[in-house]
Write an enzyme that holds these catalytic residues in place. Structure first.
Site, short mmCIF file in Angstrom:
data_model
loop_
_atom_site.label_atom_id
_atom_site.label_comp_id
_atom_site.label_asym_id
_atom_site.label_seq_id
_atom_site.Cartn_x
_atom_site.Cartn_y
_atom_site.Cartn_z
N ALA A 13 68.85 9.63 72.10
CA ALA A 13 69.64 8.50 71.59
C ALA A 13 70.56 7.95 72.66
CB ALA A 13 70.44 8.94 70.36
N SER A 40 67.66 13.21 78.82
CA SER A 40 66.47 12.45 78.47
C SER A 40 65.21 13.31 78.51
CB SER A 40 66.32 11.27 79.44
OG SER A 40 65.27 10.43 79.03
N CYS A 44 60.63 18.00 72.08
CA CYS A 44 59.43 18.19 71.27
C CYS A 44 58.31 18.82 72.07
CB CYS A 44 58.92 16.86 70.72
SG CYS A 44 60.19 15.83 70.02
N VAL A 82 82.60 16.55 76.45
CA VAL A 82 83.66 15.76 75.81
C VAL A 82 84.34 16.64 74.77
CG1 VAL A 82 84.17 13.74 74.38
CG2 VAL A 82 82.56 13.57 76.29
N ALA A 322 62.78 12.60 66.93
CA ALA A 322 62.88 11.90 68.21
C ALA A 322 62.78 10.39 68.10
CB ALA A 322 61.79 12.41 69.15
N ASN A 326 65.60 7.65 69.40
CA ASN A 326 65.28 6.60 70.37
C ASN A 326 65.57 5.22 69.81
OD1 ASN A 326 63.74 7.18 73.08
ND2 ASN A 326 63.23 8.84 71.67
N TYR A 450 37.32 -0.09 59.15
CA TYR A 450 36.23 0.83 58.81
C TYR A 450 35.06 0.66 59.76
CZ TYR A 450 31.73 2.14 56.96
OH TYR A 450 30.45 2.64 56.86
N TRP A 458 35.82 3.59 52.36
CA TRP A 458 37.21 3.70 51.93
C TRP A 458 37.82 4.81 52.77
CZ3 TRP A 458 39.04 0.75 47.67
CH2 TRP A 458 38.05 0.14 46.88
#
Lengths: 473, 473
Positions: A13, A40, A44, A82, A322, A326, A450, A458
């Site tokens: 983020a 960065s 995952c 921080v 993730a 992002n 398809y 289907w």
């Protein structure tokens, strides 16, 4: 005078926000404080690094600190934690090596991420107990795998089909948690010759997915010699007397292990926000509006530390993944540079690969959750072919589709197939329906692609819609 | 008294209607007239039968005539050609072996399908010239392939990588038309050791797809030693003097061939409807409303003989494909049994596999077509990885996305990737957006499934939406 955009946290983020802000405004001062040294990175990808399919941690990094600094002109300060935010003064205080830095901001983004949940049981601090929340966690676990394999002189090619019955099998190891991290790690460890025991508190793995998906995945794990312990809450990780784990203890069992991995989910890192008077939402994560702005003006929150709005319920939800990180980070980068941009909701969409099986879920599948949101959920599960019946190869795709009885609105879906047979990408159709608040009757009429090498006439998603629609009509 | 539902045509639309009507109403009398002997067959599978991946024509039949008659209690009359409809008397007249049968109806479905378009050039009736519209066409072509291979004593394993440079290469054969049938047949023939020349009038193959897709597919065809002749309208199929084709003649070339396949599209079979005063629409196919009812009450039209409504433009369109035929037939079966059911629109979605490449298209991509429908089309083409960059294997996915400049509404997309890397199933996301009239900004925020084995954090579809959205913002 130039505005200053300060970002706390340098992963998905945070760096998405920084990068987008830079692309939109070349003058803006952009300062990112990151506690660790990595930024960065694709967390995952850690299970695949541990598995050995990815050779270096560096490969998980999409943009290096140097690139952020030099090519994107972002003042990225790694190793800076921080410790305080003062919304009145519009400053943050960071610490590096005991030295404090006070930095003023015009716009502030909290992208502090999440941390692994460690269950409150004995033994979680023992040697040989791992989590997989960070790059350094990944490094440690990979080193353990390499050591264990070396010490057993075990080559992957030597693995028999039933590792746990072999004398030279590595391990055993315990994986605590049957969510996607637990399952990906079971694959990573089994592929390295470990006898793997997966402990899941619930009576099925992947509780966020449908029961049909859970069963298919658990069956496949067992086919691959993972010992799946369902309904097995871990009571304790037992000490061997020397400070190293020697067993996973449940109410029913005491399973000897040489190591244990805890993959029981994450919780948002919110301490900094709370201390500064920034409101949390009902989920316990930082609350933010559609533009990701918190209750404090010009303070934004995005990624795994923050809530999002569920596209189906319209309610706050906490789904730390993730893509959302992002997307929300990027939206903030755009907003603070003058183009107010909504980050979009989340559908709780998730995908997982377990050995040669793939699965996806999206929306609301849990009956109680659906009822709480005011729906009357009805589900159908179908199994259809992944390609035309007469076309070579292919396999089954099992789809569970849930809709609201009265309105017919699609609420969610869970899909599972062999890896490569498209359960995950087919879920894209259902996400489209959820994002549009479409009914199952509308989904049934979607003009999906398809041809015989890709589906039956289907698509399995449409078959599920037909069957569920038939029930609701 | 029991109603009678009469259906003209026993393929996808007709048999879907018959089957659905039977499931909904066990008393209804259902009569199907089919001119040929085959019913409910997967014509889309014919290229794979010719290729040899499917061993028998029977494998393409999903339900046999006997099953329709015995298990579904459908009065299926094969070998019966309907020659007239009398909407005033509510009867149809069918002929079998010269004998006329007059059958009355309460509901009538026209499912007469489409026929191959044969270009008005010399030589199309020569020996060695084939089309691929019917099961018997498929049989003839397979027999030709088998004969040619036998006579050359060519085993597939003997094929060199560059067949056309080999002495023992079978063929050459010409394929006229670079649409999906032409391309599937080029694969089928090349895989059997033929030197294949593909002739395409336009300057690119797959004209309904994006230029990027056309180029990727043409490049791949060339990689597989198919000789692709673009901008090559066929003027004549030349006679060898004995009534057999010996060359394909274009303005620029005269290419010797041993056989030619014509795959230049289909047109709706509408003669019967026209004779009965049933209206055709602007596309030349039978016009029908949302319930597939024609201008004549209780007379329906579905499948390749009929128009449909485009979900993007709201206008009539003619896209003869299997899913629409099935869906519209099924809707009619439901409507005539008392549950009025809309058949849904079409998005012009299509998929094709060419050797090891897959491609899909949906919506409006053609600029002129978009402008005629009142849009100001803007397109972007991006290429992104099919899996996380650090994840093993995978390849590129190229996505062309088109939207309306003013509204941002998504108009269409074309995708191409290696076979198995998900271009086709990923198109499901765009179909969802089209069905919902979503904007590119909304699509950009779709919460699509992500995990490293399946995509980058932003699926290629989302990357395309981001880039196009950036242009429109």
């Amino acid at each position: 005078m130039t505005d200053t955009f300060v970002i706390v946290g340098g992963d998905a983020a945070g760096m998405a926000a920084a990068s987008k802000a830079r692309r939109e405004d070349s003058d803006l001062e952009i300062v990112v404080f990151e506690k660790g040294e990595w930024v960065s990175y694709g967390a995952c990808g850690l299970p695949y690094y541990v598995k050995g399919e990815i050779q270096s941690l560096e490969a998980l990094v999409s943009v290096t600190p140097e690139e952020f600094r030099e090519e994107r002109d972002i003042d990225l300060r790694t190793g800076h934690e921080v410790v305080a935010i003062d919304p009145d003064d519009r400053t943050v205080t960071a610490v590096r090596d005991g030295d404090e830095v006070v930095q003023s901001y015009d716009h502030l983004l909290l992208a502090t991420g999440a941390e692994s949940i460690v269950p409150p049981i004995d033994g979680v601090d023992l040697e040989g107990v791992y989590t997989l929340g960070s790059m350094s966690d990944g490094k440690e676990l990979r080193e353990y795998v390499a050591r264990a394999r070396d010490s057993e002189d075990l080559q992957q090619a030597d693995r028999g089909p039933a590792c746990r019955y072999l004398e030279d099998c590595t391990g055993p190891v315990g994986v605590v948690g049957g969510g996607y991290i637990g399952i990906e790690m079971a694959e990573a460890l089994a592929a390295n010759g470990f006898e793997v025991h997966l402990f899941q508190r619930s009576d099925r793995v992947l509780t966020g997915f449908s029961e049909a998906t859970s069963e298919a995945v658990a069956d496949h794990l067992r086919d691959r010699e993972v010992v799946v312990h369902l309904g097995s809450e871990v009571r304790e990780l037992a000490d061997d007397g020397d400070g190293t784990v020697e067993a996973v203890v449940t109410a029913a069992d005491r399973v000897p292990v040489e190591a244990a991995l805890i993959g029981t989910g994450v919780r948002p890192r919110t301490g900094l926000a709370e201390d500064a008077g920034i409101e949390l939402g009902p989920t316990g994560a930082i609350a933010a509006d559609a533009y990701r702005e918190t209750n404090v003006p010009d303070v934004y929150a995005a990624g795994d530390c923050a809530e999002a709005t569920h596209v189906v319920t319209g309610e706050s939800t906490y789904v730390p993944l993730a893509l959302t990180a992002n997307r929300h980070g990027r939206a903030v980068g755009q907003t603070v540079t003058g183009t107010p941009t909504e980050g979009g909701g989340v559908a709780g969409t998730a995908a997982v690969k377990a050995f040669d099986v793939e699965a996806a879920r999206t929306g609301i599948l849990d009956r109680d959750e659906a009822r709480e949101a005011g729906f009357d959920p009805v589900s159908e599960t179908i199994t259809a072919k992944s390609r035309a019946g007469y076309y070579p190869d292919g396999g089954d795709v099992t789809v569970t589709l849930t809709a609201d009885r009265d309105s017919g609105r699609v609420l969610g879906a869970s899909l599972v197939s062999e890896y490569g047979e498209g359960a995950v990408h087919r879920s894209h159709a259902v996400v489209g329906a959820l994002e549009a608040s479409a009914t199952v009757f509308e989904l049934e009429n979607y003009d999906l692609a398809y041809a015989p090498p890709f589906n039956t006439t289907w698509d399995p998603v449409l078959v599920a819609a037909k069957v569920l629609g038939g029930e609701l009509r």
